[in-house]
Design a protein around this motif. Sequence first.
Motif, short mmCIF file in Angstrom:
data_model
loop_
_atom_site.label_atom_id
_atom_site.label_comp_id
_atom_site.label_asym_id
_atom_site.label_seq_id
_atom_site.Cartn_x
_atom_site.Cartn_y
_atom_site.Cartn_z
N ARG A 1 -86.40 1.04 16.95
CA ARG A 1 -87.01 0.55 18.20
C ARG A 1 -86.01 -0.24 19.03
O ARG A 1 -85.85 -0.02 20.22
N ASP A 2 -85.32 -1.16 18.38
CA ASP A 2 -84.38 -2.01 19.11
C ASP A 2 -83.25 -1.19 19.72
O ASP A 2 -82.81 -1.46 20.84
N ALA B 1 -89.40 8.38 22.60
CA ALA B 1 -90.59 7.80 21.98
C ALA B 1 -90.39 7.66 20.48
O ALA B 1 -89.64 8.41 19.86
N LEU B 2 -91.12 6.68 19.92
CA LEU B 2 -90.93 6.34 18.51
C LEU B 2 -92.27 6.39 17.78
O LEU B 2 -93.29 5.94 18.32
N THR C 1 -101.75 -1.09 12.53
CA THR C 1 -101.30 -2.25 13.31
C THR C 1 -99.86 -2.61 12.95
O THR C 1 -99.06 -2.98 13.82
N MET C 2 -99.53 -2.50 11.67
CA MET C 2 -98.18 -2.87 11.23
C MET C 2 -97.13 -1.91 11.79
O MET C 2 -96.04 -2.33 12.21
N VAL C 3 -97.43 -0.60 11.81
CA VAL C 3 -96.42 0.32 12.35
C VAL C 3 -96.32 0.16 13.86
O VAL C 3 -95.24 0.29 14.45
N ALA D 1 -94.14 -2.67 14.48
CA ALA D 1 -92.73 -2.36 14.21
C ALA D 1 -92.13 -1.44 15.28
O ALA D 1 -90.95 -1.10 15.20
N GLY D 2 -92.96 -1.05 16.26
CA GLY D 2 -92.38 -0.28 17.37
C GLY D 2 -92.96 1.09 17.59
O GLY D 2 -92.63 1.76 18.57
N ALA D 3 -93.83 1.56 16.69
CA ALA D 3 -94.36 2.92 16.85
C ALA D 3 -95.37 2.98 17.99
O ALA D 3 -96.20 2.08 18.16
N SER D 4 -95.31 4.05 18.74
CA SER D 4 -96.39 4.35 19.69
C SER D 4 -97.14 5.60 19.24
O SER D 4 -98.20 5.92 19.77
#
Length: 262
Positions: free
Chosen positions: A43-44, A52-53, A73-75, A78-81
Amino acid sequence: MTKTLAEAGAYADALRSAVETGSVPPEVRLFVLPAATTLAAVRDRLAGTGVALGAQNAHPGPEGAVTGEVSMTMVRDAGASIVEIGHAERRTLFAETDDMVADKVAAAVTAGLTPLVCVGETSTERARGETEDVLAHQVRSALSRLGSSRPVELLVAYEPHWAIGAGGRAAVPDEVAEGLAAVRSALAKDLAGTPTAVLYGGSVHPGNAADLVTGLDVAGLFVGRAAWTAPGLLDLARRCADALGERTTPDLVSAIVRKDPR
Ligand SMILES: O=C[C@H](O)COP(=O)(O)O
């Protein structure tokens, strides 16, 4: 189950560099689904690139005592869409059922994630002439617990089990077309109005990617091995963009999706 932090970071850096130097075809939208351990780092590195991630899996339940799992919620945190749900390997190696897939789809939507639902028949089911019924059941079941909620967008990957991975046989266009038609038909009945992109996955490689995106009513490609390296993914993106040319405006290669999800 590939890539350490360093490896995933190098992959993401290569994508970033390709975007920044203009070597990603602008009409192609890319997404990557790295291992959960590398999501935040990727993500960073991909911030601002438009790539997209997503996550490869997540548990449908809320935070709690479910040792070893990570939640939707955790993923997302961490940056997932996007979250991939029901991949053939999840279904076969981890006995993931249609019910579990349905719970995950509903949980993904609640968490604000775009579900990427994988459906596909086994070689036995195809040999028995059950492909259409199996796909219709998997699609309808996956969407059955949404209630009145709807995803902002939905991705569905048609991935015949027999076409996936090292032992897989690349499907011929007629076989892909049959599966895509069954998926579309089931979606039309159950999720009218939600922007939906139907992708194809299973032994996609540089030799067949262009034919798949131009010869079939497919919105994009979902690629495993051929996109395990960034140059591999970028090569596929370029081949697809070249093949599509002026005829259409593509939108998502580990997936490639056109901007007009069909
Ligand atoms: O997750 C990716 C798909 O299962 C396709 O894999 P593959 O392109 O290596 O056959």
